[in-house]
Write a protein that holds these residues in place. Structure first.
Motif, PDB file in Angstrom:
ATOM      1  N   SER A   1     -10.953  -4.445   6.973  1.00  0.00           N
ATOM      2  CA  SER A   1     -11.065  -4.870   8.376  1.00  0.00           C
ATOM      3  C   SER A   1     -11.416  -3.662   9.246  1.00  0.00           C
ATOM      4  O   SER A   1     -10.770  -2.618   9.163  1.00  0.00           O
ATOM      5  CB  SER A   1      -9.750  -5.509   8.822  1.00  0.00           C
ATOM      6  OG  SER A   1      -9.912  -6.180  10.054  1.00  0.00           O
ATOM      7  N   THR A   2     -12.442  -3.824  10.049  1.00  0.00           N
ATOM      8  CA  THR A   2     -13.055  -2.703  10.768  1.00  0.00           C
ATOM      9  C   THR A   2     -12.889  -2.824  12.277  1.00  0.00           C
ATOM     10  O   THR A   2     -13.096  -3.882  12.847  1.00  0.00           O
ATOM     11  CB  THR A   2     -14.572  -2.661  10.449  1.00  0.00           C
ATOM     12  OG1 THR A   2     -14.746  -2.518   9.043  1.00  0.00           O
ATOM     13  CG2 THR A   2     -15.263  -1.520  11.181  1.00  0.00           C
ATOM     14  N   GLY A   3     -12.543  -1.703  12.900  1.00  0.00           N
ATOM     15  CA  GLY A   3     -12.516  -1.620  14.360  1.00  0.00           C
ATOM     16  C   GLY A   3     -12.835  -0.198  14.779  1.00  0.00           C
ATOM     17  O   GLY A   3     -12.761   0.719  13.965  1.00  0.00           O
ATOM     18  N   ASN A   4     -13.144  -0.015  16.053  1.00  0.00           N
ATOM     19  CA  ASN A   4     -13.592   1.285  16.531  1.00  0.00           C
ATOM     20  C   ASN A   4     -12.463   2.228  16.947  1.00  0.00           C
ATOM     21  O   ASN A   4     -12.727   3.316  17.436  1.00  0.00           O
ATOM     22  CB  ASN A   4     -14.572   1.092  17.694  1.00  0.00           C
ATOM     23  CG  ASN A   4     -15.941   0.635  17.197  1.00  0.00           C
ATOM     24  OD1 ASN A   4     -16.710   1.431  16.698  1.00  0.00           O
ATOM     25  ND2 ASN A   4     -16.222  -0.661  17.290  1.00  0.00           N
ATOM     26  N   SER A   5     -11.214   1.794  16.776  1.00  0.00           N
ATOM     27  CA  SER A   5     -10.087   2.631  17.173  1.00  0.00           C
ATOM     28  C   SER A   5      -9.233   3.012  15.979  1.00  0.00           C
ATOM     29  O   SER A   5      -9.126   2.265  15.002  1.00  0.00           O
ATOM     30  CB  SER A   5      -9.219   1.889  18.200  1.00  0.00           C
ATOM     31  OG  SER A   5      -9.890   1.819  19.436  1.00  0.00           O
TER      32      SER A   5
ATOM     33  N   ALA B   1       0.833  -1.207   0.000  1.00  0.00           N
ATOM     34  CA  ALA B   1       0.000   0.000   0.000  1.00  0.00           C
ATOM     35  C   ALA B   1       0.863   1.251   0.000  1.00  0.00           C
ATOM     36  O   ALA B   1       1.955   1.272   0.585  1.00  0.00           O
ATOM     37  CB  ALA B   1      -0.917   0.009   1.222  1.00  0.00           C
ATOM     38  N   GLU B   2       0.372   2.291  -0.676  1.00  0.00           N
ATOM     39  CA  GLU B   2       1.009   3.611  -0.631  1.00  0.00           C
ATOM     40  C   GLU B   2      -0.047   4.654  -0.290  1.00  0.00           C
ATOM     41  O   GLU B   2      -1.234   4.458  -0.569  1.00  0.00           O
ATOM     42  CB  GLU B   2       1.645   3.931  -1.996  1.00  0.00           C
ATOM     43  CG  GLU B   2       2.840   3.024  -2.305  1.00  0.00           C
ATOM     44  CD  GLU B   2       3.400   3.254  -3.707  1.00  0.00           C
ATOM     45  OE1 GLU B   2       3.313   4.399  -4.217  1.00  0.00           O
ATOM     46  OE2 GLU B   2       3.907   2.277  -4.288  1.00  0.00           O
ATOM     47  N   ILE B   3       0.407   5.744   0.329  1.00  0.00           N
ATOM     48  CA  ILE B   3      -0.509   6.837   0.668  1.00  0.00           C
ATOM     49  C   ILE B   3      -1.226   7.302  -0.600  1.00  0.00           C
ATOM     50  O   ILE B   3      -0.595   7.533  -1.621  1.00  0.00           O
ATOM     51  CB  ILE B   3       0.274   8.044   1.273  1.00  0.00           C
ATOM     52  CG1 ILE B   3       1.142   7.624   2.468  1.00  0.00           C
ATOM     53  CG2 ILE B   3      -0.681   9.181   1.645  1.00  0.00           C
ATOM     54  CD1 ILE B   3       0.417   7.183   3.680  1.00  0.00           C
ATOM     55  N   GLY B   4      -2.545   7.426  -0.523  1.00  0.00           N
ATOM     56  CA  GLY B   4      -3.319   7.892  -1.673  1.00  0.00           C
ATOM     57  C   GLY B   4      -3.888   6.761  -2.526  1.00  0.00           C
ATOM     58  O   GLY B   4      -4.744   7.005  -3.376  1.00  0.00           O
ATOM     59  N   ASP B   5      -3.413   5.537  -2.321  1.00  0.00           N
ATOM     60  CA  ASP B   5      -4.029   4.392  -3.010  1.00  0.00           C
ATOM     61  C   ASP B   5      -5.506   4.324  -2.660  1.00  0.00           C
ATOM     62  O   ASP B   5      -5.889   4.600  -1.517  1.00  0.00           O
ATOM     63  CB  ASP B   5      -3.396   3.062  -2.531  1.00  0.00           C
ATOM     64  CG  ASP B   5      -2.077   2.747  -3.221  1.00  0.00           C
ATOM     65  OD1 ASP B   5      -1.723   3.450  -4.186  1.00  0.00           O
ATOM     66  OD2 ASP B   5      -1.407   1.787  -2.775  1.00  0.00           O
ATOM     67  N   VAL B   6      -6.319   3.934  -3.623  1.00  0.00           N
ATOM     68  CA  VAL B   6      -7.729   3.688  -3.318  1.00  0.00           C
ATOM     69  C   VAL B   6      -8.017   2.191  -3.485  1.00  0.00           C
ATOM     70  O   VAL B   6      -7.766   1.618  -4.547  1.00  0.00           O
ATOM     71  CB  VAL B   6      -8.673   4.529  -4.194  1.00  0.00           C
ATOM     72  CG1 VAL B   6     -10.133   4.256  -3.819  1.00  0.00           C
ATOM     73  CG2 VAL B   6      -8.369   6.025  -4.016  1.00  0.00           C
ATOM     74  N   TYR B   7      -8.490   1.599  -2.399  1.00  0.00           N
ATOM     75  CA  TYR B   7      -8.833   0.176  -2.383  1.00  0.00           C
ATOM     76  C   TYR B   7     -10.335  -0.003  -2.537  1.00  0.00           C
ATOM     77  O   TYR B   7     -11.126   0.811  -2.052  1.00  0.00           O
ATOM     78  CB  TYR B   7      -8.424  -0.459  -1.046  1.00  0.00           C
ATOM     79  CG  TYR B   7      -6.970  -0.864  -0.943  1.00  0.00           C
ATOM     80  CD1 TYR B   7      -5.988   0.084  -0.691  1.00  0.00           C
ATOM     81  CD2 TYR B   7      -6.585  -2.199  -1.083  1.00  0.00           C
ATOM     82  CE1 TYR B   7      -4.652  -0.287  -0.586  1.00  0.00           C
ATOM     83  CE2 TYR B   7      -5.256  -2.582  -0.968  1.00  0.00           C
ATOM     84  CZ  TYR B   7      -4.293  -1.626  -0.726  1.00  0.00           C
ATOM     85  OH  TYR B   7      -2.982  -1.993  -0.612  1.00  0.00           O
ATOM     86  N   ILE B   8     -10.701  -1.117  -3.149  1.00  0.00           N
ATOM     87  CA  ILE B   8     -12.098  -1.530  -3.164  1.00  0.00           C
ATOM     88  C   ILE B   8     -12.193  -2.853  -2.388  1.00  0.00           C
ATOM     89  O   ILE B   8     -11.336  -3.731  -2.537  1.00  0.00           O
ATOM     90  CB  ILE B   8     -12.648  -1.654  -4.616  1.00  0.00           C
ATOM     91  CG1 ILE B   8     -14.170  -1.853  -4.592  1.00  0.00           C
ATOM     92  CG2 ILE B   8     -11.937  -2.734  -5.414  1.00  0.00           C
ATOM     93  CD1 ILE B   8     -14.839  -1.568  -5.938  1.00  0.00           C
TER      94      ILE B   8
ATOM     95  N   ALA C   1      -6.370  -6.018   4.305  1.00  0.00           N
ATOM     96  CA  ALA C   1      -5.448  -5.145   3.569  1.00  0.00           C
ATOM     97  C   ALA C   1      -5.734  -3.684   3.877  1.00  0.00           C
ATOM     98  O   ALA C   1      -4.901  -2.816   3.643  1.00  0.00           O
ATOM     99  CB  ALA C   1      -5.564  -5.386   2.070  1.00  0.00           C
ATOM    100  N   VAL C   2      -6.923  -3.422   4.388  1.00  0.00           N
ATOM    101  CA  VAL C   2      -7.375  -2.063   4.665  1.00  0.00           C
ATOM    102  C   VAL C   2      -7.918  -2.043   6.094  1.00  0.00           C
ATOM    103  O   VAL C   2      -8.761  -2.850   6.451  1.00  0.00           O
ATOM    104  CB  VAL C   2      -8.494  -1.650   3.684  1.00  0.00           C
ATOM    105  CG1 VAL C   2      -9.041  -0.279   4.036  1.00  0.00           C
ATOM    106  CG2 VAL C   2      -7.989  -1.687   2.246  1.00  0.00           C
ATOM    107  N   LYS C   3      -7.429  -1.101   6.918  1.00  0.00           N
ATOM    108  CA  LYS C   3      -7.890  -0.983   8.306  1.00  0.00           C
ATOM    109  C   LYS C   3      -8.679   0.310   8.448  1.00  0.00           C
ATOM    110  O   LYS C   3      -8.131   1.400   8.271  1.00  0.00           O
ATOM    111  CB  LYS C   3      -6.683  -0.966   9.251  1.00  0.00           C
ATOM    112  CG  LYS C   3      -7.043  -0.714  10.709  1.00  0.00           C
ATOM    113  CD  LYS C   3      -5.807  -0.533  11.568  1.00  0.00           C
ATOM    114  CE  LYS C   3      -6.206  -0.149  12.995  1.00  0.00           C
ATOM    115  NZ  LYS C   3      -6.781   1.223  13.098  1.00  0.00           N
ATOM    116  N   GLU C   4      -9.967   0.185   8.782  1.00  0.00           N
ATOM    117  CA  GLU C   4     -10.770   1.391   8.939  1.00  0.00           C
ATOM    118  C   GLU C   4     -11.827   1.188  10.039  1.00  0.00           C
ATOM    119  O   GLU C   4     -11.751   0.248  10.805  1.00  0.00           O
ATOM    120  CB  GLU C   4     -11.342   1.847   7.599  1.00  0.00           C
ATOM    121  CG  GLU C   4     -12.098   0.819   6.820  1.00  0.00           C
ATOM    122  CD  GLU C   4     -13.470   0.607   7.397  1.00  0.00           C
ATOM    123  OE1 GLU C   4     -13.673  -0.418   8.102  1.00  0.00           O
ATOM    124  OE2 GLU C   4     -14.354   1.441   7.148  1.00  0.00           O
TER     125      GLU C   4
END
Lengths: 242, 242
Positions: free
Chosen positions: A153-157, A101-108, A174-177
């Motif tokens: 992958s989702t979490g509240n922090s 991953a790089e800053i500004g990449d957009v994942y689906i 691959a994506v943490k949000e």
């Protein structure tokens, strides 16, 4: 499937603003109800209705209503009030340098959307906690729009504890949000496909504190998100979703 | 304040069943909507309407819809559909031996209700993450009903990581559970008082794994909860809440 109404759920005003401006969406005065902080914007794209629900601000703290509780309510109300046949959760996220991953990449979101902070070690509840909500087939749109694909992958922090990291690895995340799995839970209840579109603000497996990188790159990532989200809604309105 | 309608939000069927049976509540066929798993029971106590919303089962995993996402939706819909002037979140929880908790104790939320798993280290967002939702004055009802008082601390996991423990300590949490703060957030939006009533199934600061103690004591704690919850709804229906 041909799309007649798309609802885009976004947590933060700064994430949503470039998109709302680019598509010249109009703010709905009534929002989602008098007591609720969410803001609603509407417009149309290639004949399809477009709804954007933004989390709005917390009354006491004056900050955006991030994390899974407002996202749950936004998704539920977007579905009940606007009857979308496609949900999109768009926002910013953390990525992993180790996964390219790089800053500004957009994942689906592809493969699954999972929780990494609902650890309930009782048979049945363990799987429920992780959720593993399915994603539609996004291979074509990812290729056409130049999006990276991965498990969200989702979490509240905003930070990542060692236990979060272990769970994200188990999730093949691959994506943490902080919202997608909550929206995916509601989407599953109504059997509406959910596309997650996430622009990378920070690399969580580096030494820079997430909060510093996040604030620094929020504007840049939100602009990148706007471009890909605009392309995506045109694509879904025109060609539909598999 | 005199109470005309109370809505009790409960996550698990096993937690709710003794109370529903004791008060001979009737199941509402329509629930909260066709797509939603929640179950609704209604009755009356001393002239006040009593609504109980139970989280229902997850379709894929067959387990109770625990944690903050279903709780958010249950609270929202209970408020919108039944216009309660008092919300009660009743359920089981972990306690702390170091704070004098024993299995079967029933606590009433006092001081505040806080999140311990929303760590967002950005000014403003940090306070939003913790929430610190206010509780009504419960001193009198605690004394009359023989309830312990304490801060309720909410997270989406049954276990407790070192980071959770640090946050619960910072929260001055006496009760560790999985729904109250989400319900408190919705209650605050509508300015409706929320009483949290939590029966202790396990002591999280001992060596026994929480999940083992939880399963072992769920029935006993739910019976204890039923007795105190029945007393509490009679007290609120009769004398109101400060």
């Amino acid at each position: 499937m041909k799309i007649s109404t798309m609802a885009v759920i976004m947590a933060m005003t700064d994430e949503a603003k470039p998109f709302i401006e680019a598509l010249e969406l109009k703010k709905l005065a009534c929002g989602l109800g008098d007591a609720l902080p969410m803001e609603v914007y509407t417009g149309s794209v290639e004949g399809a209705n477009l709804i954007v629900v933004v989390g709005g601000k917390d009354q006491r703290f004056g900050v955006d209503n991030v994390a899974t509780q407002p996202a749950t309510l936004s998704a539920y109300l977007a579905i009940e009030q606007f009857k979308p046949d496609l949900l999109i959760n768009a926002g910013t996220a953390g990525g992993f340098k180790a996964k390219g991953a790089e800053i500004g990449d957009v994942y689906i979101g592809s493969g699954a959307i999972r929780f990494h902070d609902r650890r309930i070690p009782i048979p049945g509840f363990d799987g429920y906690g992780v959720g593993s909500y399915k994603t539609p087939d996004v291979d074509k749109v990812a290729e056409v729009l130049g999006l990276k694909k991965g498990v969200v992958s989702t979490g509240n922090s905003l930070d990542m504890t060692p236990e979060d990291q272990r769970m994200i690895e188990a999730n093949q995340g691959a994506v943490k949000e902080m919202e997608a799995a909550a929206i995916a839970w509601v989407a599953e209840l109504y059997d509406i496909p959910l596309v997650a579109l996430k622009a990378i603000t920070d690399l969580v497996d580096t030494d820079t504190p997430t909060q510093d990188e996040f604030m620094q790159n929020l504007k840049f990532a939100s602009e990148r998100l706007q471009k890909k989200l605009t392309d995506a809604v045109h694509c879904f309105a025109g060609e539909g979703i598999a």
